[in-house]
Design an enzyme around this catalytic site. Structure first.
Site, PDB file in Angstrom:
ATOM      1  N   TYR A 278      -2.075  -2.028  10.804  1.00 45.45           N
ATOM      2  CA  TYR A 278      -2.152  -1.992   8.633  1.00 45.45           C
ATOM      3  C   TYR A 278      -0.709  -1.472   8.212  1.00 45.45           C
ATOM      4  CZ  TYR A 278      -3.937  -1.238   4.452  1.00 45.45           C
ATOM      5  OH  TYR A 278      -3.968  -1.338   2.703  1.00 45.45           O
TER       6      TYR A 278
ATOM      7  N   SER B 170       1.304  -1.494   0.454  1.00 44.48           N
ATOM      8  CA  SER B 170      -0.424  -0.025  -0.210  1.00 44.48           C
ATOM      9  C   SER B 170       1.082   1.243   0.180  1.00 44.48           C
ATOM     10  CB  SER B 170      -0.621   0.266   1.218  1.00 44.48           C
ATOM     11  OG  SER B 170      -1.693   0.972   1.494  1.00 44.48           O
TER      12      SER B 170
HETATM   13  P1  NAD Z   1     -11.167  -6.018  -0.300  1.00 42.14           P
HETATM   14  O1  NAD Z   1     -11.767  -6.651   1.242  1.00 42.14           O
HETATM   15  O2  NAD Z   1     -12.522  -5.625  -1.038  1.00 42.14           O
HETATM   16  O3  NAD Z   1     -10.713  -7.717  -0.574  1.00 42.14           O
HETATM   17  C1  NAD Z   1     -10.001  -8.294   0.775  1.00 42.14           C
HETATM   18  C2  NAD Z   1      -9.581  -9.755   0.209  1.00 42.14           C
HETATM   19  O4  NAD Z   1      -9.529 -10.233   1.309  1.00 42.14           O
HETATM   20  C3  NAD Z   1     -11.886 -10.367   0.272  1.00 42.14           C
HETATM   21  O5  NAD Z   1     -11.785 -11.099  -1.224  1.00 42.14           O
HETATM   22  C4  NAD Z   1     -11.454 -10.872   2.261  1.00 42.14           C
HETATM   23  O6  NAD Z   1     -12.764 -11.587   1.485  1.00 42.14           O
HETATM   24  C5  NAD Z   1     -10.593 -11.461   1.515  1.00 42.14           C
HETATM   25  N1  NAD Z   1      -9.961 -11.643   3.089  1.00 42.14           N
HETATM   26  C6  NAD Z   1     -10.341 -10.857   4.496  1.00 42.14           C
HETATM   27  N2  NAD Z   1      -9.717 -11.861   5.269  1.00 42.14           N
HETATM   28  C7  NAD Z   1      -9.403 -13.162   5.307  1.00 42.14           C
HETATM   29  C8  NAD Z   1      -9.174 -13.899   5.382  1.00 42.14           C
HETATM   30  N3  NAD Z   1      -8.990 -14.000   6.764  1.00 42.14           N
HETATM   31  N4  NAD Z   1      -8.177 -15.158   5.307  1.00 42.14           N
HETATM   32  C9  NAD Z   1      -8.632 -14.992   3.530  1.00 42.14           C
HETATM   33  N5  NAD Z   1      -9.306 -14.252   2.697  1.00 42.14           N
HETATM   34  C10 NAD Z   1      -9.255 -13.189   3.648  1.00 42.14           C
HETATM   35  O7  NAD Z   1     -10.010  -5.387   0.154  1.00 42.14           O
HETATM   36  P2  NAD Z   1      -9.966  -4.413  -1.302  1.00 42.14           P
HETATM   37  O8  NAD Z   1      -9.527  -2.393  -0.713  1.00 42.14           O
HETATM   38  O9  NAD Z   1      -9.898  -5.308  -2.518  1.00 42.14           O
HETATM   39  O10 NAD Z   1      -8.096  -4.678  -0.351  1.00 42.14           O
HETATM   40  C11 NAD Z   1      -6.936  -5.740  -1.111  1.00 42.14           C
HETATM   41  C12 NAD Z   1      -5.844  -5.555  -0.410  1.00 42.14           C
HETATM   42  O11 NAD Z   1      -5.623  -4.611  -0.843  1.00 42.14           O
HETATM   43  C13 NAD Z   1      -5.627  -5.317   0.651  1.00 42.14           C
HETATM   44  O12 NAD Z   1      -4.284  -6.483   1.354  1.00 42.14           O
HETATM   45  C14 NAD Z   1      -5.891  -3.683   0.628  1.00 42.14           C
HETATM   46  O13 NAD Z   1      -4.748  -3.384   1.658  1.00 42.14           O
HETATM   47  C15 NAD Z   1      -4.955  -3.580  -0.547  1.00 42.14           C
HETATM   48  N6  NAD Z   1      -4.794  -1.805  -1.253  1.00 42.14           N
HETATM   49  C16 NAD Z   1      -6.393  -2.197  -0.790  1.00 42.14           C
HETATM   50  C17 NAD Z   1      -6.141  -0.168  -0.609  1.00 42.14           C
HETATM   51  C18 NAD Z   1      -7.820   0.640  -1.528  1.00 42.14           C
HETATM   52  O14 NAD Z   1      -7.707   1.850  -1.378  1.00 42.14           O
HETATM   53  N7  NAD Z   1      -8.885  -0.280  -1.723  1.00 42.14           N
HETATM   54  C19 NAD Z   1      -5.206   0.668  -1.571  1.00 42.14           C
HETATM   55  C20 NAD Z   1      -4.186  -0.064  -0.695  1.00 42.14           C
HETATM   56  C21 NAD Z   1      -4.072  -1.446  -0.283  1.00 42.14           C
END
Ligand code: NAD
Length: 257
Positions: free
Chosen positions: A152, A139
């Protein structure tokens, strides 16, 4: 050496960024293993939908990545793992004095330790295959900090350190290890926060996006999941063979500030 026909395990891929990466990889001819901790009919339907639309093989494997043994089982249940995308992640926001210990432990387990376990399980397969790609979704918060996100930010900085270490351990093999550092990405989760934030600040949609949500993103645009998918596909291409041990920021200029 083309990535077409390779197999990828993408953790946390039944929604958001992971699902966007899955679609992009499948469209590039890569077989995909989807994962999350649920085992609902819609999880398996998602796999069938991507397979039908792209013609590659797509399966869904349930594994709760808060547990190290489950992380390792995920890799052993996949028939092959040329590409590992460590994407699963959760967030908890709280001042450190009130940060519940169980939330700290869950964030570190899912966002950081899971990548340790999946990587340890996948590397022997990649070494045997003579080719591999590990892509960790960190991130902008893997490179910078904000208050109230201690777990985080510790996990996302940690995964950058893990990325560099494994890249050094595999530098002389045809295996690369990199981290992508997205800024604010428009996922269904983020989209769902917009109406409440509009209400809280008494602002319209565009004003909330620009002044509140994208306050630190100079482009004033969300990153799209398809754009993250495109970077993942680039890292799997022959052109990226010497890109290893590094971070790629996809953050509309956030970390340039
Ligand atoms: P999201 O909540 O849509 O996706 C998260 C995924 O992780 C989901 O599929 C969820 O089911 C899965 N997950 C959660 N707990 C779990 C567990 N115990 N076992 C297995 N799977 C599990 O969120 P997102 O925004 O798509 O985030 C995905 C990644 O991107 C994360 O690592 C997040 O930190 C990172 N990220 C997101 C953003 C943003 O702005 N959305 C920015 C930077 C980084």
């Amino acid at each position: 050496m083309s990535k077409k026909g390779r197999s990828a395990v993408i953790t946390g891929s039944n929604s958001g960024i992971g699902l966007g990466i899955a679609w992009a990889m499948a469209q590039a001819g890569i077989n995909v293993y989807l994962n999350s901790f649920t085992d609902r009919p819609e999880d398996h339907r998602l796999a069938a939908e991507i397979a039908d639309a792209t013609g590659v093989s797509v399966s869904y494997i349930k594994a709760n990545l808060a547990n190290g043994d489950e992380c390792r089982r995920l890799i052993s249940e996949a028939a092959d793992c040329d590409i590992l995308v460590n994407n699963a992640g959760i967030q908890h926001v709280s001042p450190i004095e009130e940060f519940p210990t169980e939330k700290w432990e869950a964030v570190i387990a899912i966002n950081l330790s899971s990548a340790f376990h999946t990587t340890a399980a996948a590397l022997p397969i990649m070494k045997k295959n003579g080719w591999g790609r590990i892509i960790n979704i960190s991130s902008a918060h893997g490179l910078t900090a904000s208050p109230y996100k201690a777990a985080y930010i510790a996990a996302k900085h940690g995964i950058v350190g893990l990325t560099k270490t494994i890249a050094l351990e595999t530098a002389q093999e045809e295996i690369t290890v990199n981290a992508i550092c997205p800024g604010y990405v428009l996922t269904p989760l983020v989209e769902a926060q917009i109406p409440a934030t509009m209400k809280e600040y008494g602002m319209g949609r565009e004003e909330v996006i620009e002044k509140i949500m994208l306050a630190r993103q100079p482009s004033k645009q969300f990153v799209k999941v398809e754009e993250i998918g495109g970077i993942v596909n680039f890292l799997c291409s022959d052109a990226a063979a010497q890109v290893t041990g590094t971070t790629i920021s996809v953050d509309g200029g956030w970390t340039a500030l």
